[in-house]
Design an enzyme around this catalytic site. Structure first.
Site, short mmCIF file in Angstrom:
data_model
loop_
_atom_site.label_atom_id
_atom_site.label_comp_id
_atom_site.label_asym_id
_atom_site.label_seq_id
_atom_site.Cartn_x
_atom_site.Cartn_y
_atom_site.Cartn_z
CB SER A 120 -5.05 24.84 0.34
OG SER A 120 -5.13 25.13 -1.04
CG HIS A 175 -7.50 28.17 1.73
ND1 HIS A 175 -7.58 29.41 2.33
CD2 HIS A 175 -6.68 28.32 0.67
CE1 HIS A 175 -6.84 30.27 1.66
NE2 HIS A 175 -6.28 29.64 0.64
CG ASP A 185 -5.88 28.45 -2.87
OD1 ASP A 185 -5.70 29.52 -2.30
OD2 ASP A 185 -5.56 27.34 -2.38
CG MET A 204 -5.03 30.75 -8.52
SD MET A 204 -3.59 29.71 -8.77
CE MET A 204 -3.36 29.10 -7.10
CG HIS A 251 -6.59 32.96 -1.23
ND1 HIS A 251 -5.37 32.33 -1.18
CD2 HIS A 251 -6.32 34.26 -1.51
CE1 HIS A 251 -4.41 33.22 -1.42
NE2 HIS A 251 -4.96 34.39 -1.63
CG MET A 295 -4.55 34.23 -5.11
SD MET A 295 -3.71 32.64 -5.02
CE MET A 295 -5.10 31.61 -4.60
CG MET A 313 -0.42 35.45 -0.11
SD MET A 313 -1.39 33.93 0.02
CE MET A 313 -0.30 32.72 -0.75
N GLY A 355 -0.03 31.63 -6.31
CA GLY A 355 -0.16 31.09 -7.67
C GLY A 355 0.05 29.59 -7.76
CG PHE A 356 2.53 28.02 -9.00
CD1 PHE A 356 2.05 27.32 -10.11
CD2 PHE A 356 2.99 29.32 -9.18
CE1 PHE A 356 2.05 27.90 -11.37
CE2 PHE A 356 2.99 29.91 -10.46
CZ PHE A 356 2.53 29.20 -11.54
N GLY A 357 0.86 25.73 -5.45
CA GLY A 357 1.07 24.97 -4.22
C GLY A 357 2.49 24.42 -4.22
N GLY A 358 2.90 23.89 -3.08
CA GLY A 358 4.17 23.17 -2.99
C GLY A 358 5.42 24.02 -3.01
CG ASP A 409 -2.47 30.23 1.46
OD1 ASP A 409 -2.03 29.09 1.31
OD2 ASP A 409 -3.31 30.75 0.68
N GLY A 410 0.85 28.99 2.56
CA GLY A 410 1.99 28.68 1.70
C GLY A 410 3.14 28.07 2.46
N GLY A 442 -1.86 22.99 2.04
CA GLY A 442 -2.26 22.27 0.83
C GLY A 442 -1.55 20.94 0.71
CB SER A 443 1.84 20.09 -0.64
OG SER A 443 1.79 21.17 -1.49
C1 DX5 Z 1 -1.04 29.41 -3.26
C2 DX5 Z 1 -2.36 29.13 -2.59
C3 DX5 Z 1 -2.25 28.20 -1.44
C4 DX5 Z 1 -1.69 26.84 -1.77
C5 DX5 Z 1 -0.80 26.46 -0.64
O1 DX5 Z 1 -1.16 30.51 -4.10
O2 DX5 Z 1 -2.94 30.33 -2.10
O3 DX5 Z 1 -3.46 28.09 -0.72
O4 DX5 Z 1 -2.67 25.85 -1.96
O5 DX5 Z 1 -0.14 25.30 -0.97
P1 DX5 Z 1 0.98 24.63 -0.06
O6 DX5 Z 1 0.38 24.46 1.30
O7 DX5 Z 1 1.27 23.38 -0.79
O8 DX5 Z 1 2.13 25.60 -0.03
ZN ZN Z 2 -4.70 30.21 -0.71
#
Ligand code: DX5
Ligand code: ZN
Length: 214
Positions: A6, A31, A33, A35, A64, A66, A135, A140-143, A173-174, A195-196
Site C-alpha cells: 500500500s 495498492h 488508497d 480517501m 481501494h 474509501m 478490512m 482511514g489510516f495506516g499503521g 488490508d490493515g 503499508g507500513s
Molecule cells: C487503511 C488503508 C490501508 C493502509 C494499510 O485505511 O486501506 O491500505 O495503507 O496500512 P498498514 O499496512 O500500515 O496497516
Molecule cells: Zn487499502
C-alpha cells in the site's frame, strides 16, 4: 501469496524511487488508497497523484476507494488503467449495478467490508465479484493494530466462497506484519495488502519477498 504493497505508507517526497522499488520487487500489485474525508476521517491523494504514478508503475493497480458514491468515478479509474477497483459495501446503495458497471468498464470488481460489516452481507453478490477485501483495521489510516476477529471472518468468507462456487479472491488490508501475515495465510487469505510493514522497513523488497513466501 499475492502481495499488494500500500503506497499510503510511502515517502511522498521520493515517490518515483518508491515506485521503482515496487517495480524491482516481487510485489504482484500496487495498492492505492483513495480517501475523501467523508466516508473515512482522512484525505489521502487523488487523481493528480494517480496520473503521475500510472506511466511509471509496471505492476497492476489495485485501487481501494474509501469514498462515498464511488460509482461516480468508475470511468475515471478505468482511464487510469486500473486492474482492480475496490468499492466499500457500506458506500454503495446499488452494489449489484456498481459491480456490473466496473466490469463493463473493463476492470475487475472487488467489494470491501469494514470490520463491523458481517460477511453474510455478501451472499447475494459473492458470485459476481472477483475479490472481497476484508478490512482488518478501521479504514482511514495506516499503521493501526490488526483486529484479531478478522481471522474468523476470513474463515467464514472462505466457506461462503466454497459453498457458492464463487471464484472471488480474499484480500486483507490493515495491520499486516510478520506476526499477523502467517495467521492470515493459515486462515485462507489470497492477497495481503501491507503499508507500513513494507514502506517503513529498511529493506522493503525483503519484506515483500518474505510475504510472498507465505
Ligand atoms: C487503511 C488503508 C490501508 C493502509 C494499510 O485505511 O486501506 O491500505 O495503507 O496500512 P498498514 O499496512 O500500515 O496497516
Ligand atoms: Zn487499502
Amino acid at each position: 501469496m499475492i502481495v499488494s504493497p500500500s503506497l499510503l505508507a510511502a515517502d511522498f517526497t521520493r515517490l518515483s524511487e518508491e515506485i521503482d522499488m515496487i517495480n524491482r520487487s516481487e510485489a504482484d500489485w500496487l495498492h492505492l488508497d483513495i480517501m475523501d474525508g467523508v466516508f473515512v476521517p482522512n484525505i489521502s491523494f487523488g487523481f493528480s497523484v494517480l496520473d503521475a504514478i500510472k506511466p511509471i508503475c509496471k505492476k497492476p493497480l489495485d485501487v481501494h476507494l474509501m469514498i462515498v458514491e464511488p460509482e461516480k468515478f468508475i470511468g475515471r479509474i478505468a482511464e487510469l488503467g486500473a486492474m482492480m477497483m475496490n468499492v466499500h459495501y457500506e458506500a454503495c446503495t446499488h452494489l449489484n449495478r456498481t459491480i456490473h458497471e466496473i466490469h463493463e468498464a473493463g476492470m475487475k470488481a472487488a467489494v470491501t467490508l469494514n470490520p463491523s460489516t458481517p460477511v453474510c452481507m455478501l451472499a447475494d453478490v459473492i458470485k459476481d465479484v472477483d475479490m472481497v477485501l476484508l478490512m482488518t483495521v478501521n479504514p482511514g489510516f495506516g499503521g493501526q493494530s490488526f483486529i484479531e476477529h478478522s481471522l474468523d471472518k476470513v474463515v467464514e468468507l472462505r466457506q461462503l466462497i466454497k459453498a457458492t462456487g464463487s471464484k472471488a479472491l480474499i484480500e486483507v488490508d490493515g495491520g499486516v506484519n510478520k506476526t499477523t501475515a502467517p495467521k492470515l495465510a493459515e486462515a485462507g487469505v489470497d492477497v495481503l495488502v501491507a503499508g507500513s510493514y513494507v514502506f517503513k522497513a529498511e529493506k522493503p523488497e525483503e519484506k515483500i519477498k518474505e510475504l510472498k513466501q507465505l
